[in-house]
Design an enzyme around this catalytic site. Structure first.
Site, PDB file in Angstrom:
ATOM      1  CB  SER A 242      -1.026 -18.867  16.309  1.00  0.00           C
ATOM      2  OG  SER A 242       0.026 -19.397  15.417  1.00  0.00           O
TER       3      SER A 242
ATOM      4  CG  HIS B  51       4.325 -18.438  16.915  1.00  0.00           C
ATOM      5  ND1 HIS B  51       3.884 -17.401  15.805  1.00  0.00           N
ATOM      6  CD2 HIS B  51       3.472 -19.164  17.055  1.00  0.00           C
ATOM      7  CE1 HIS B  51       2.700 -17.829  15.378  1.00  0.00           C
ATOM      8  NE2 HIS B  51       2.410 -18.764  16.180  1.00  0.00           N
TER       9      HIS B  51
END
Length: 298
Positions: A85, A188
């Site tokens: 991430s 996300h």
């Protein structure tokens, strides 16, 4: 073959930077980066409480700064780099795609944009541990949730509204355990779409270089060779799932035998112990871990 990995949001804990400030140059580096990020990184990593550093706009620059500072102290030259991430911004800098200053400037925009997007709807994330993958994915689809992180080793993170996550809790997949995560939104997932454009605009002001070290992408685990493509993926990643399982599969294919996880380490080496059997790992948590990491580098 050595891989250096950088953790994502949720890895931070109160006071985790405190012992690192005793090392030469670390406090000065963090002070300079504080001017770029617009937050006091030293205070955030030493005296700030858990709720304060949970704030997306604070957590993301703090994590990237910590990863970069620990990499500088470690002095490793890895064969492969991969970040989870927001950790991808740290590894993009370590690969030479961005300067540390460019990476932190973009992460400042990313964190602020994602915090704004998270405020639109009450959302969150829950880790689903265990259960058959098909059963877990079917349960998420039933409740309208997104498999935001497919981490491998029997861990999938669901992202969605609080109502959807509550419904999953009432009807969990068979043989699975649910753990709510301390994050401020459904990262996300499509809920982050408003943040993508803000980050894309900021990224357009940066001229990236091609990676100098093999750099794996969260999108599909592929090694990306062009700087422009790395940037495109970094922007799109905000609202797309993280495929850490694919990154680990590529590490296995490349023949990775050693992994060092940058500060604040522990999450990704934990996944590697289950998903990359036989790979030696060291997680940087305190400066006491540096000797073990340097021994692994030999």
């Amino acid at each position: 073959m050595l891989v250096l990995v950088a953790p994502g949001q949720g890895a931070q804990t109160p006071g985790f930077l405190t012992p690192w400030l005793e090392l030469p140059g670390v406090a000065e580096r963090l002070a300079a980066w504080s001017d770029i990020t617009g937050i006091d990184l030293i205070a955030c990593g030493t005296t700030a409480g858990a709720d304060e550093i949970r704030d997306t706009a604070i957590a993301q620059p703090l994590l990237v700064a910590a990863a970069l500072a620990s990499a500088e102290v470690l002095g490793a030259t890895p064969d492969v780099l991969a970040g989870h991430s927001v950790g991808e911004f740290a590894t993009a800098a370590l690969a030479g795609v961005l300067t540390p200053e460019q990476a932190l400037g973009l992460v400042r925009e990313r964190g602020q944009a994602m915090a704004k997007a998270a405020a639109i709807t009450e959302t969150g994330m829950t880790a689903v541990l265990g259960g058959a993958e098909d059963d877990v994915l079917a349960a998420l689809a039933k409740h309208g949730l997104t498999p935001a992180n497919i981490n491998g080793s029997g861990q999938i993170v669901a992202g969605g509204t609080t109502e959807q996550l509550a419904a999953l809790k009432e009807e969990p997949p068979a043989r699975a355990r649910l753990i709510p995560l301390s994050v401020a939104g459904a990262f996300h997932t499509a809920h982050m779409a408003p943040a993508v454009e803000q980050l894309r605009e900021a990224a357009g002001q940066v001229e990236p270089a091609d990676p100098k070290i093999t750099l794996l992408s969260n999108a599909d685990g592929a090694a990306v060779t062009g700087g422009a493509e790395v940037m495109r993926r970094l922007v799109d990643q905000v609202s797309n799932p993280v495929r850490w399982d694919a990154c680990m599969a590529t590490m296995a294919e490349l023949g990775v035998t050693r992994m060092i996880e940058l500060l604040p380490g522990g999450t990704l080496t934990g996944l590697a112990r289950r998903g990359l059997r036989g790979v030696a790992t060291v997680a940087l948590k305190t400066p006491d871990d540096l000797d073990s990491a340097r021994e692994l580098m030999k």
